[in-house]
Design a protein around this motif. Sequence first.
Motif, short mmCIF file in Angstrom:
data_model
loop_
_atom_site.label_atom_id
_atom_site.label_comp_id
_atom_site.label_asym_id
_atom_site.label_seq_id
_atom_site.Cartn_x
_atom_site.Cartn_y
_atom_site.Cartn_z
N GLU A 52 80.11 17.54 -35.05
CA GLU A 52 80.27 17.29 -33.61
C GLU A 52 78.94 16.83 -33.04
N MET A 53 79.02 15.88 -32.12
CA MET A 53 77.81 15.33 -31.51
C MET A 53 77.79 15.60 -30.01
N GLU A 54 76.58 15.69 -29.45
CA GLU A 54 76.39 15.87 -28.01
C GLU A 54 75.35 14.87 -27.52
N GLU A 55 75.47 14.53 -26.24
CA GLU A 55 74.47 13.67 -25.62
C GLU A 55 73.51 14.51 -24.79
N TYR A 56 72.24 14.19 -24.91
CA TYR A 56 71.18 14.81 -24.12
C TYR A 56 70.50 13.71 -23.32
N GLU A 57 70.29 13.95 -22.04
CA GLU A 57 69.61 12.98 -21.20
C GLU A 57 68.19 13.46 -20.93
N PHE A 58 67.23 12.61 -21.16
CA PHE A 58 65.81 12.92 -20.94
C PHE A 58 65.30 12.09 -19.78
N LEU A 59 64.50 12.71 -18.94
CA LEU A 59 63.96 12.08 -17.74
C LEU A 59 62.45 12.29 -17.72
N ARG A 60 61.70 11.19 -17.62
CA ARG A 60 60.25 11.24 -17.51
C ARG A 60 59.86 10.97 -16.07
N VAL A 61 59.17 11.92 -15.45
CA VAL A 61 58.80 11.82 -14.04
C VAL A 61 57.28 11.69 -13.95
N ILE A 62 56.83 10.68 -13.23
CA ILE A 62 55.39 10.45 -13.05
C ILE A 62 54.88 11.38 -11.96
N THR A 63 53.69 11.95 -12.14
CA THR A 63 53.08 12.78 -11.10
C THR A 63 52.92 11.95 -9.84
N GLY A 64 53.35 12.52 -8.72
CA GLY A 64 53.23 11.83 -7.44
C GLY A 64 54.48 11.06 -7.05
N GLY A 65 55.51 11.08 -7.88
CA GLY A 65 56.73 10.35 -7.52
C GLY A 65 57.82 10.53 -8.55
N ILE A 66 59.00 10.15 -8.15
CA ILE A 66 60.15 10.18 -9.04
C ILE A 66 60.33 8.77 -9.60
N SER A 67 60.54 8.67 -10.89
CA SER A 67 60.74 7.37 -11.52
C SER A 67 62.18 6.93 -11.41
N HIS A 68 62.40 5.67 -11.19
CA HIS A 68 63.73 5.07 -11.20
C HIS A 68 64.68 5.73 -10.21
N GLY A 69 64.29 5.81 -8.96
CA GLY A 69 65.18 6.35 -7.93
C GLY A 69 65.05 7.86 -7.79
N GLU A 70 65.81 8.41 -6.90
CA GLU A 70 65.78 9.84 -6.65
C GLU A 70 66.70 10.56 -7.63
N TRP A 71 66.17 11.48 -8.38
CA TRP A 71 66.93 12.23 -9.39
C TRP A 71 66.97 13.70 -8.98
N PRO A 72 68.14 14.27 -8.73
CA PRO A 72 68.20 15.71 -8.48
C PRO A 72 67.93 16.46 -9.79
N LEU A 73 66.94 17.31 -9.78
CA LEU A 73 66.53 18.01 -11.01
C LEU A 73 67.24 19.34 -11.20
N ASP A 74 68.23 19.65 -10.36
CA ASP A 74 68.92 20.94 -10.44
C ASP A 74 69.51 21.22 -11.82
N ASN A 75 70.03 20.20 -12.48
CA ASN A 75 70.71 20.40 -13.76
C ASN A 75 69.82 20.13 -14.96
N TYR A 76 68.54 19.90 -14.73
CA TYR A 76 67.61 19.59 -15.80
C TYR A 76 66.74 20.80 -16.14
N THR A 77 66.28 20.85 -17.37
CA THR A 77 65.34 21.88 -17.83
C THR A 77 63.99 21.21 -18.06
N PHE A 78 62.93 21.80 -17.54
CA PHE A 78 61.59 21.27 -17.77
C PHE A 78 61.23 21.45 -19.24
N LEU A 79 60.64 20.41 -19.84
CA LEU A 79 60.28 20.47 -21.25
C LEU A 79 58.77 20.44 -21.46
#
Length: 102
Positions: A52-79
């Motif tokens: 069985e396979m699962e998809e994981y979404e990774f988001l890279r955020v630059i200090t001082g701003g959100i990359s590629h639009g506004e992303w709600p981080l509620d469902n994300y885990t800091f890595l």
Amino acid sequence: MPFILDEYTVYKYPLDAMVETITMPSESKILSAIKQFNRVVVYALVNEGQMEMEEYEFLRVITGGISHGEWPLDNYTFLSTLVFNDGTYVEHVFYRKRGKIL
């Protein structure tokens, strides 16, 4: 289901985009994100026998701003936080499980 280390292998996945989806076997364990040769990579414990396979979404955020639009981080885990160019450029890596692939 118990976690048995003998059944897992460490895999490396490059993150080439600021937002990236990676497919991994179900029940993979995300370990870390690091800068390796000026490239961001993610390490995960992967059960190669898991079909069985699962998809994981990774988001890279630059200090001082959100990359590629506004992303709600509620469902994300800091890595991890990654430092480039002697500290003049800093990124923070987050991830979330998107779900199983049917």
